[in-house]
Design a protein around this motif. Structure first.
Motif, PDB file in Angstrom:
ATOM      1  N   ARG A  57      -5.592  -0.557  -6.365  1.00  0.00           N
ATOM      2  CA  ARG A  57      -4.725  -0.009  -7.600  1.00  0.00           C
ATOM      3  C   ARG A  57      -5.437   1.238  -8.075  1.00  0.00           C
ATOM      4  O   ARG A  57      -4.814   2.087  -8.624  1.00  0.00           O
ATOM      5  N   ASP A  60      -4.938   3.964  -5.939  1.00  0.00           N
ATOM      6  CA  ASP A  60      -3.587   4.642  -5.835  1.00  0.00           C
ATOM      7  C   ASP A  60      -3.146   5.121  -7.189  1.00  0.00           C
ATOM      8  O   ASP A  60      -2.398   5.981  -7.139  1.00  0.00           O
ATOM      9  N   LEU A  66      -3.684   9.140  -2.344  1.00  0.00           N
ATOM     10  CA  LEU A  66      -2.499   8.265  -2.086  1.00  0.00           C
ATOM     11  C   LEU A  66      -2.337   8.494  -0.542  1.00  0.00           C
ATOM     12  O   LEU A  66      -2.272   9.584   0.041  1.00  0.00           O
ATOM     13  N   SER A  70       2.583   5.555  -0.556  1.00  0.00           N
ATOM     14  CA  SER A  70       1.982   5.440  -1.773  1.00  0.00           C
ATOM     15  C   SER A  70       2.660   6.769  -2.549  1.00  0.00           C
ATOM     16  O   SER A  70       2.951   6.731  -3.637  1.00  0.00           O
ATOM     17  N   GLU A  73       6.061   6.840  -2.646  1.00  0.00           N
ATOM     18  CA  GLU A  73       6.557   6.158  -3.884  1.00  0.00           C
ATOM     19  C   GLU A  73       6.260   6.475  -5.279  1.00  0.00           C
ATOM     20  O   GLU A  73       7.170   6.603  -6.112  1.00  0.00           O
ATOM     21  N   ARG A 133       1.745   0.931 -13.083  1.00  0.00           N
ATOM     22  CA  ARG A 133       1.432   1.084 -11.563  1.00  0.00           C
ATOM     23  C   ARG A 133       0.466   2.201 -11.598  1.00  0.00           C
ATOM     24  O   ARG A 133      -0.487   2.128 -10.624  1.00  0.00           O
ATOM     25  N   TYR A 134       0.543   3.154 -12.417  1.00  0.00           N
ATOM     26  CA  TYR A 134      -0.445   4.491 -12.208  1.00  0.00           C
ATOM     27  C   TYR A 134      -1.185   4.686 -13.445  1.00  0.00           C
ATOM     28  O   TYR A 134      -0.887   5.815 -13.866  1.00  0.00           O
TER      29      TYR A 134
END
Length: 208
Positions: A57, A60, A66, A70, A73, A133-134
């Motif tokens: 994670r 990413d 990425l 990924s 996304e 998520r990021y």
């Protein structure tokens, strides 16, 4: 580590320290590989697995690291937050444009205020989901700081986010950011973007 060089538990702790504090994924994965070679117990194997997932994670979170899937996304989620960011700015524009008219109905002002709040809330929800998520993406953090500054009118929080963005390579994230909104004519239809079906679908679509 010098006293207990082969201690699996200590290697796992070191990996987590490198990952969470130093933000050094490669060094953390090296420690985990050493831990795997040291004959870890079942519980320690699970700890290693969890740390590896956290390491992925972290990787990413940086746009430049990425893989193709990924990256696609991330771009989808990034476009979603920019779209709702612009809709929130557009709702503010519509409100102030309404107040420039010589005759304004109370109901119209109330509706414009509600639309502005709904658009800001929708953008905030999506920003939070995508940042979960990021969390280390400098470009995304920079955009969120701009949202806090211009939409939420919270310069203190925006300043903190800008600092975090700078630490993650997002110092120039706004140079290519297009947040321009079209200027509505007085006869144009004013509809709450946050309550329209397309936006509701977008809120469900972001980050899976």
């Amino acid at each position: 580590m010098a006293v207990f060089p082969g201690d699996v538990g200590l290697q796992i702790l070191t990996a987590n320290y490198l990952l969470e504090v130093k933000r050094d994924g490669p060094a953390a994965r090296t420690q985990l590989q050493l831990a795997l070679k040291g004959g870890p117990s079942l519980v320690q194997r699970y700890q290693i697995f969890s740390t590896i997932e956290n390491s992925k994670r972290l990787k990413d979170g940086q746009e430049g690291h990425l893989d193709l899937q990924s990256y696609v996304e991330f771009k989808r989620n990034y476009r979603a937050v920019i779209r709702l960011h612009k809709e929130a700015l557009g709702a503010q524009r519509d409100y102030w444009q309404l107040l420039t008219r010589s005759h304004v109905k109370t109901g119209a002002v109330r509706a414009a205020l509600e639309a502005m709040d709904q658009a800001a809330d929708a953008a905030q929800q999506v920003y939070r989901r995508v940042l979960e998520r990021y969390p280390n993406n400098g470009k995304l953090l920079r955009c969120y700081g701009k949202f806090l500054e211009d939409v939420q009118n919270n310069p203190a929080a925006a300043g903190r986010v800008y600092q975090e963005a700078a630490r993650n390579g997002g110092a120039d994230g706004l140079l290519s950011l297009d947040l321009k909104v079209k200027y509505n004519t007085p006869n144009s239809k004013n509809e709450s973007s946050a309550s329209c079906p397309a936006t509701q679908l977008l809120l469900q679509y972001v980050v899976g």
